[in-house]
Design an enzyme around this catalytic site. Sequence first.
Site, mmCIF file in Angstrom:
data_model
loop_
_atom_site.group_PDB
_atom_site.id
_atom_site.type_symbol
_atom_site.label_atom_id
_atom_site.label_comp_id
_atom_site.label_asym_id
_atom_site.label_seq_id
_atom_site.Cartn_x
_atom_site.Cartn_y
_atom_site.Cartn_z
ATOM 1 N N ALA A 76 0.850 -1.202 0.000
ATOM 2 C CA ALA A 76 0.000 0.000 0.000
ATOM 3 C C ALA A 76 0.876 1.239 0.000
ATOM 4 O O ALA A 76 2.067 1.175 0.324
ATOM 5 C CB ALA A 76 -0.907 0.005 1.217
ATOM 6 N N GLU A 93 2.532 1.367 -6.443
ATOM 7 C CA GLU A 93 2.949 0.844 -5.138
ATOM 8 C C GLU A 93 3.215 -0.661 -5.186
ATOM 9 O O GLU A 93 4.150 -1.149 -4.551
ATOM 10 C CB GLU A 93 1.913 1.173 -4.069
ATOM 11 C CG GLU A 93 1.856 2.646 -3.720
ATOM 12 C CD GLU A 93 3.133 3.181 -3.080
ATOM 13 O OE1 GLU A 93 3.844 2.419 -2.385
ATOM 14 O OE2 GLU A 93 3.430 4.370 -3.286
ATOM 15 N N GLU A 120 -8.238 9.587 6.728
ATOM 16 C CA GLU A 120 -7.588 8.803 5.681
ATOM 17 C C GLU A 120 -8.565 7.837 5.022
ATOM 18 O O GLU A 120 -9.313 7.135 5.690
ATOM 19 C CB GLU A 120 -6.423 7.999 6.245
ATOM 20 C CG GLU A 120 -5.726 7.160 5.176
ATOM 21 C CD GLU A 120 -4.662 6.240 5.722
ATOM 22 O OE1 GLU A 120 -3.670 6.018 5.014
ATOM 23 O OE2 GLU A 120 -4.826 5.729 6.849
ATOM 24 N N GLU A 139 13.797 5.432 -0.506
ATOM 25 C CA GLU A 139 15.027 5.372 0.290
ATOM 26 C C GLU A 139 14.779 5.070 1.770
ATOM 27 O O GLU A 139 15.668 4.560 2.452
ATOM 28 C CB GLU A 139 15.838 6.653 0.154
ATOM 29 C CG GLU A 139 15.179 7.884 0.717
ATOM 30 C CD GLU A 139 16.009 9.141 0.536
ATOM 31 O OE1 GLU A 139 15.884 10.036 1.379
ATOM 32 O OE2 GLU A 139 16.783 9.229 -0.439
#
Length: 179
Positions: A76, A93, A120, A139
């Site tokens: 996700a 994703e 959300e 990263e």
Amino acid sequence: MVQTLKRVKRELVKKGVIVDMYADHIEMPDGKTVVWDYIEHRKGAAAILAVLPDSKIIMVKQYRNAIDRITLEIPAGSRDSVTEDTAVCAKRELEEETGYVCGKLEKMLSLKSTVAFCNEFIDVYLATDLTPGKQNLDEDEFIDIAAYDLDELCEKIYAGEIQDAKTVAAILAYANQIK
């Protein structure tokens, strides 16, 4: 009586990278004002239940700071912008986190992750016709992937080993769908 609640003020407490925290001043039915925490997720997200040809489901293992442990979840991530289609986000994703590219993507459900204090939303997709590739992690991401049988994942849910809401919802919805 619930309908008479009214937000009278919203104050920004902290601006974050993905979310902002507010103090909402709510007028209660008796006229008193209380303060509730409100977390605004600015972009929304997409999640993917990815099913391999052998019917195993691809899961990601990653550290989650909020609960200070490694979790087992479906892939996700947040949308790049508020206008990004969640299907585009889901495909991106899936490939970033697992290395897999899907040939077929269909929306399974939409959910609100934590309605008590956060706005959300997450659109959950079923991805099939998968082609393996290479992970392309951000990263700050360190993710391992593994594939599990549906029954095994359901057992992990009921044993309390999988507690992530989007993952629980996706797995149980899929289990119900294929009955």
